[in-house]
Design a protein around this motif. Structure first.
Motif, PDB file in Angstrom:
ATOM      1  N   PHE A 190       0.852  -1.204   0.000  1.00  0.00           N
ATOM      2  CA  PHE A 190       0.000   0.000   0.000  1.00  0.00           C
ATOM      3  C   PHE A 190       0.887   1.253   0.000  1.00  0.00           C
ATOM      4  N   PHE A 191       1.943   1.176   0.811  1.00  0.00           N
ATOM      5  CA  PHE A 191       2.910   2.269   0.907  1.00  0.00           C
ATOM      6  C   PHE A 191       3.550   2.522  -0.467  1.00  0.00           C
ATOM      7  N   THR A 192       4.010   1.422  -1.099  1.00  0.00           N
ATOM      8  CA  THR A 192       4.656   1.538  -2.415  1.00  0.00           C
ATOM      9  C   THR A 192       3.682   2.089  -3.457  1.00  0.00           C
ATOM     10  N   VAL A 193       2.425   1.641  -3.401  1.00  0.00           N
ATOM     11  CA  VAL A 193       1.410   2.155  -4.325  1.00  0.00           C
ATOM     12  C   VAL A 193       1.307   3.672  -4.174  1.00  0.00           C
ATOM     13  N   GLY A 194       1.313   4.134  -2.924  1.00  0.00           N
ATOM     14  CA  GLY A 194       1.250   5.575  -2.685  1.00  0.00           C
ATOM     15  C   GLY A 194       2.423   6.315  -3.287  1.00  0.00           C
ATOM     16  N   SER A 195       3.642   5.771  -3.099  1.00  0.00           N
ATOM     17  CA  SER A 195       4.800   6.513  -3.626  1.00  0.00           C
ATOM     18  C   SER A 195       4.822   6.517  -5.148  1.00  0.00           C
ATOM     19  N   TYR A 196       4.429   5.388  -5.792  1.00  0.00           N
ATOM     20  CA  TYR A 196       4.459   5.368  -7.254  1.00  0.00           C
ATOM     21  C   TYR A 196       3.319   6.175  -7.865  1.00  0.00           C
ATOM     22  N   ALA A 197       2.182   6.241  -7.157  1.00  0.00           N
ATOM     23  CA  ALA A 197       1.095   7.097  -7.632  1.00  0.00           C
ATOM     24  C   ALA A 197       1.573   8.551  -7.659  1.00  0.00           C
ATOM     25  N   THR A 198       2.310   8.944  -6.629  1.00  0.00           N
ATOM     26  CA  THR A 198       2.836  10.307  -6.579  1.00  0.00           C
ATOM     27  C   THR A 198       3.823  10.554  -7.708  1.00  0.00           C
ATOM     28  N   TRP A 199       4.727   9.581  -7.885  1.00  0.00           N
ATOM     29  CA  TRP A 199       5.726   9.714  -8.949  1.00  0.00           C
ATOM     30  C   TRP A 199       5.032   9.885 -10.293  1.00  0.00           C
ATOM     31  N   TRP A 200       3.978   9.078 -10.511  1.00  0.00           N
ATOM     32  CA  TRP A 200       3.245   9.094 -11.769  1.00  0.00           C
ATOM     33  C   TRP A 200       2.596  10.460 -11.988  1.00  0.00           C
ATOM     34  N   VAL A 201       1.921  10.953 -10.967  1.00  0.00           N
ATOM     35  CA  VAL A 201       1.251  12.252 -11.105  1.00  0.00           C
ATOM     36  C   VAL A 201       2.281  13.371 -11.290  1.00  0.00           C
ATOM     37  N   MET A 202       3.344  13.341 -10.498  1.00  0.00           N
ATOM     38  CA  MET A 202       4.317  14.434 -10.541  1.00  0.00           C
ATOM     39  C   MET A 202       5.065  14.485 -11.878  1.00  0.00           C
ATOM     40  N   THR A 203       5.278  13.322 -12.518  1.00  0.00           N
ATOM     41  CA  THR A 203       6.039  13.344 -13.772  1.00  0.00           C
ATOM     42  C   THR A 203       5.132  13.374 -15.008  1.00  0.00           C
ATOM     43  N   ARG A 204       3.884  12.888 -14.903  1.00  0.00           N
ATOM     44  CA  ARG A 204       3.037  12.805 -16.096  1.00  0.00           C
ATOM     45  C   ARG A 204       1.978  13.904 -16.183  1.00  0.00           C
ATOM     46  N   PHE A 205       1.688  14.543 -15.073  1.00  0.00           N
ATOM     47  CA  PHE A 205       0.626  15.554 -15.079  1.00  0.00           C
ATOM     48  C   PHE A 205       1.206  16.937 -15.352  1.00  0.00           C
ATOM     49  N   GLY A 206       2.000  17.021 -16.425  1.00  0.00           N
ATOM     50  CA  GLY A 206       2.669  18.272 -16.749  1.00  0.00           C
ATOM     51  C   GLY A 206       1.703  19.416 -17.001  1.00  0.00           C
ATOM     52  N   GLY A 208       6.991   9.447   2.540  1.00  0.00           N
ATOM     53  CA  GLY A 208       8.251   8.714   2.562  1.00  0.00           C
ATOM     54  C   GLY A 208       9.104   9.046   1.340  1.00  0.00           C
ATOM     55  N   GLY A 209       8.432   9.163   0.178  1.00  0.00           N
ATOM     56  CA  GLY A 209       9.150   9.528  -1.038  1.00  0.00           C
ATOM     57  C   GLY A 209       9.809  10.891  -0.913  1.00  0.00           C
ATOM     58  N   VAL A 210       9.109  11.824  -0.246  1.00  0.00           N
ATOM     59  CA  VAL A 210       9.671  13.163  -0.020  1.00  0.00           C
ATOM     60  C   VAL A 210      10.795  13.083   1.015  1.00  0.00           C
ATOM     61  N   PHE A 211      10.547  12.344   2.088  1.00  0.00           N
ATOM     62  CA  PHE A 211      11.507  12.276   3.192  1.00  0.00           C
ATOM     63  C   PHE A 211      12.825  11.655   2.754  1.00  0.00           C
ATOM     64  N   PHE A 212      12.754  10.524   2.041  1.00  0.00           N
ATOM     65  CA  PHE A 212      13.976   9.830   1.644  1.00  0.00           C
ATOM     66  C   PHE A 212      14.482  10.287   0.277  1.00  0.00           C
ATOM     67  N   ALA A 213      13.767  11.244  -0.340  1.00  0.00           N
ATOM     68  CA  ALA A 213      14.167  11.816  -1.636  1.00  0.00           C
ATOM     69  C   ALA A 213      14.385  10.750  -2.694  1.00  0.00           C
ATOM     70  N   GLY A 214      13.471   9.788  -2.767  1.00  0.00           N
ATOM     71  CA  GLY A 214      13.567   8.765  -3.795  1.00  0.00           C
ATOM     72  C   GLY A 214      12.721   7.567  -3.415  1.00  0.00           C
TER      73      GLY A 214
END
Lengths: 363, 297
Positions: free
Chosen positions: B44-60, B215-221
């Motif tokens: 669930f945690f990983t789903v959250g981080s990849y959803a963010t990555w997806w939105v942040m890079t694809r929702f230009g 977590g993605g923000v905290f660990f910067a990746g």
């Protein structure tokens, strides 16, 4: 009734762990299979699609040897989960202790391979008894979490390497000067293969004796109902610790053989992912049946090493990208297969003959 | 110890505690209510981080990074909710009363799910652009604190209060709390506990997915296996805090996060992680039910 005792008592009612049983024919089948496997290095035939090279080629022997080591370690895990009902999430710890312990014994104390293995096994036993007696203070799911935490601590220890001995993320390569010449070099893969086979067969024999012994019967009683065992005047803690210690030492033996196979120790072997893989092996094969666990280990080792090759060969090429990516991941296929087996065929591969109606009347 | 370092380590430790709390609280509630050890919680945690990555890079098309991040947070939370719901509805529900099978199913889902994400997005670490504001620093007692740390802390505290309010003030919360206390009794009173099971899984999924964003923000990746690593510390937090207790989980997350930061800084990387495990062992020996757990466990 408290939560912990309740969840432990209910372990016995799980469909995933069928009651262990003992078949008279199994030792003969395993013996015959062992002889057949021992002859593999002399067979030059190729099985197209299954293995890339001839059966006697080092590449094929390597895959089979890894499968055999996994088979032995899976059987040691079955002692815990299938026979004693203890869901440990930290078995990788003990496998890695054998792996790193043997390697460090050779590197730090300049022992040759055999004494280093003995030292590592003794050390593993001591560690298992100490950590086991802490973890066994709690039951059920809490036990699972605690064993996981201990194993992860060791994983962090070898990976971060504060003591500067384990080689950190890179791991620690095998220094072949301490290893008998018989077990070094690609030409001698067959000897390492025979060693792995010997380990798997010895583990099978030890486990089979152990589960049939008086202590083994108590393990199975604990698995069924721990409170009742206590009521009968026995101390379940001691028997659980015995099971924990024996299974840890056997896993460490597997680690010692694995060291020769992969020629080094890397932190991946200590990671919780390895423990989870072990669970997949025993459940895939069938809990509570030693040969089932062994079969699961063999199948897992084979699939893990062969699936990437099959994926690279381009059979998934025509599929759309969103499907092709995951299908090249061995763990995606194994994980999905695992979920399907747990949901629809608890008892694993070992239960399939019965399920399909090929075998009747044994139950 | 200079004051600046102390303040910086404290805020960083509390930020880490926030991430731990978000993943551990759902885990603790699920376990408290249903006795299910949910190994898929890391997913669930990983789903959250990849959803963010997806939105942040694809929702230009959303020009402002701040707005895009807010959208990412909502998308991640919604996906966590959906995945949590689906896990309970289609997999866990079929095996009530069979804890081993439930654990094994969540284990299989976790491994297959991580491999699925790895197959889609590769196992290489990914980073996503964050709003400019996150990179700025504020000076507190002479220490330069990144705004992102404070934001993580703020979001975690808001969600903690929201969760406690939900549990204490609403009817659903009341049923969940009663179920944690004594599930059979709740059922005997004619209340459908199964609905609460689905609900806690969905809430747990949502919280863990938001944890994945932070977590993605905290660990910067982020990496696909990342959830599993955090899950292990979440287990430790849950056991120390006491299974089923949200307040205990929050307290123990703070203790674990701070200990890890301070010891890692002063005694070397990795030592803090080991210390946390020692804390766990000590808790089990001295107080097996956890800090705020019930005595009966």
């Amino acid at each position: 009734m408290s939560q912990m005792t309740r969840s432990n008592a209910e372990v016995s009612t799980s469909a995933a762990i069928p009651a262990p049983r003992r078949s008279r024919t199994v030792p003969y089948v395993v013996g015959a299979l062992g002889l057949l496997l021992a002859a593999v290095p002399f067979i030059d035939a190729t099985i197209p699609g299954v293995f890339t090279g001839p059966m006697s080629s080092p590449g094929t022997l390597q895959i089979l040897a890894v499968g055999l080591v996994f088979a032995g370690v899976a059987m040691s895990y079955d002692l815990l989960l299938g026979y004693t009902g203890l869901l440990s999430l930290g078995h990788a710890f003990y496998f890695a202790l054998g792996l790193y312990g043997t390697n460090l014994g050779m590197r730090l104390f300049e022992l040759s391979y055999v004494p280093a293995v003995v030292l590592a096994l003794v050390f593993t036993l001591v560690v298992a008894l100490v950590f086991g007696s802490v973890a066994l203070r709690v039951r059920g799911v809490a036990f699972a979490m605690v064993t996981l935490a201990f194993a992860e601590a060791f994983h962090v220890f070898v990976e971060a390497d504060p003591a500067r001995i384990s080689g950190g993320e890179e791991g620690l390569s095998l220094d072949t000067s301490y290893v008998p010449d018989l077990f070094t070099g690609v030409v001698n893969t067959r000897w390492v293969y025979w060693l792995a086979l010997g380990f798997a067969l010895l583990t099978f024999a030890i486990c089979r004796q152990a589960v049939a012994s008086r202590a083994g019967r108590v393990w199975q009683a604990i698995r069924e109902n721990e409170d009742r065992v206590e009521l009968l005047g026995l101390v379940p803690f001691r028997f659980k610790l015995l099971s924990f210690g024996l299974s840890a030492v056997l896993a460490a033996g597997g680690g010692a053989v694995y060291l020769l196979l992969v020629r080094g120790a890397t932190p991946g072997a200590a990671s919780s992912v390895f423990t989870l893989n072990l669970i997949i092996m025993v459940v895939l094969g069938g809990l509570g049946r030693l040969w089932g666990a062994a079969l699961g280990g063999l199948v897992f080792g084979y699939l893990q090493l062969r699936l990437p090759g099959i994926a690279r060969s381009g059979v998934f090429e025509p599929l759309p990208d969103w499907l092709e990516g995951p299908l090249t991941e061995p763990l995606f296929i194994l994980g999905t297969l695992f979920v399907v087996l747990v949901m629809f065929a608890p008892g694993g591969l070992a239960s399939l003959p019965e399920r399909l109606g090929l075998k009747r009347g044994e139950r | 110890m200079s004051l600046q370092v102390f303040v910086l380590l404290s805020v960083t430790g509390l930020g880490l505690a926030g991430v731990y709390f978000l993943i551990a609280s759902g885990l603790s509630l699920i376990f408290g209510l249903m006795d299910v050890l949910n190994l898929a919680h890391g997913l669930f945690f990983t789903v959250g981080s990849y959803a963010t990555w997806w939105v942040m890079t694809r929702f230009g098309f959303i020009g402002s990074l701040g707005l895009r991040f807010a959208v990412a947070l909502v998308v991640a939370a919604a996906m966590g909710l959906a995945v949590g719901w689906a896990t309970e509805r289609f997999f866990v529900r079929r095996f009530y009363g069979d804890h081993v099978t439930q654990i094994l199913i969540t284990l299989g889902l976790s491994l297959a799910g991580v491999a699925l994400i790895g197959g889609w997005f590769s196992y290489d670490p990914r980073t996503f652009p964050v709003p400019e504001l996150f990179r700025q620093v504020v000076v507190i007692a002479g220490a330069r604190i990144p705004v992102s740390r404070l934001l993580i802390l703020l979001v975690s505290v808001v969600l903690l209060i929201a969760l406690l309010t939900f549990l204490r003030r609403t009817r659903h919360g009341l049923i969940i709390r009663a179920g944690v206390e004594n599930r059979d009794m709740v059922q005997a009173m004619g209340i459908d506990v199964a609905k609460s099971f689905t609900l806690v899984f969905a809430i747990g999924g949502l919280l863990a997915a938001v944890g994945g964003v932070l977590g993605g923000v905290f660990f910067a990746g982020i990496t696909p296996e990342f959830g599993l690593n955090v899950l292990i510390f979440a287990f430790i937090v849950v056991v120390i805090g006491g299974l089923g207790s949200v307040e205990g989980t929050a307290l123990s997350a703070v203790i674990v996060g701070l200990t890890q930061q301070f010891v890692n800084f002063y005694a070397g990387a990795g030592v803090g992680d080991l210390t946390v495990v020692v804390l766990l062992a000590a808790t089990l020996l001295l107080r097996p039910q956890g800090l705020l757990g019930e005595v009966a466990r």
